[in-house]
Design an enzyme around this catalytic site. Structure first.
Site, short mmCIF file in Angstrom:
data_model
loop_
_atom_site.label_atom_id
_atom_site.label_comp_id
_atom_site.label_asym_id
_atom_site.label_seq_id
_atom_site.Cartn_x
_atom_site.Cartn_y
_atom_site.Cartn_z
N GLY A 48 0.76 -1.24 0.00
CA GLY A 48 0.00 0.00 0.00
C GLY A 48 0.79 1.30 0.00
N SER A 75 1.35 -7.63 -0.25
CA SER A 75 0.31 -8.66 -0.31
C SER A 75 0.72 -9.82 -1.22
CB SER A 75 -1.01 -8.05 -0.81
OG SER A 75 -0.82 -7.50 -2.09
N GLU A 76 1.75 -9.61 -2.03
CA GLU A 76 2.23 -10.66 -2.92
C GLU A 76 3.41 -11.43 -2.33
OE1 GLU A 76 2.76 -8.27 -6.47
OE2 GLU A 76 0.81 -8.96 -7.19
N HIS A 95 9.60 -7.60 -8.83
CA HIS A 95 8.32 -7.83 -9.49
C HIS A 95 7.77 -6.46 -9.87
CE1 HIS A 95 3.90 -9.38 -9.02
NE2 HIS A 95 4.18 -9.01 -10.24
#
Length: 99
Positions: A48, A75-76, A95
């Site tokens: 976030g 969150s990944e 990423h």
């Protein structure tokens, strides 16, 4: 060769995130970077937060079991952890989310 501290690695990750943002490879808070700081601990960008404006102190730490040791990890993180578990030689993952 001298090993880098987690703080030094976090500093390098902040620079990399700024560079990715300047090259239009990250949109808003998308994308993440992680780095294996020990056999069982992973330093990972936070969830976030726009990576272009991220601070070292916002970096999170998780273990290979997915337990959060510090901060609010991406969150990944589970995807990152699977790579680290599968490939013991992996040291870092970038990423990106180019718009």
């Amino acid at each position: 060769m001298t090993s880098l501290t987690a703080q030094q690695i976090a500093s390098e990750i902040v620079v990399i995130c700024e560079r990715l943002h300047r090259r239009n490879m990250l949109a808003a808070a998308d994308g993440n970077i992680s780095y294996r700081i020990s056999d069982n601990e992973i330093l990972i960008t936070p969830s976030g937060i726009a990576k272009a404006f991220m601070k070292e102190s916002e970096m999170a730490v998780v273990n290979l079991n997915g337990e959060v040791l510090k901060g609010n990890p991406s969150s990944e993180r589970l995807m990152h952890l699977e790579v680290f578990k599968t490939c013991a030689k992996a040291k870092a993952i970038v990423h990106a989310h180019p718009p």
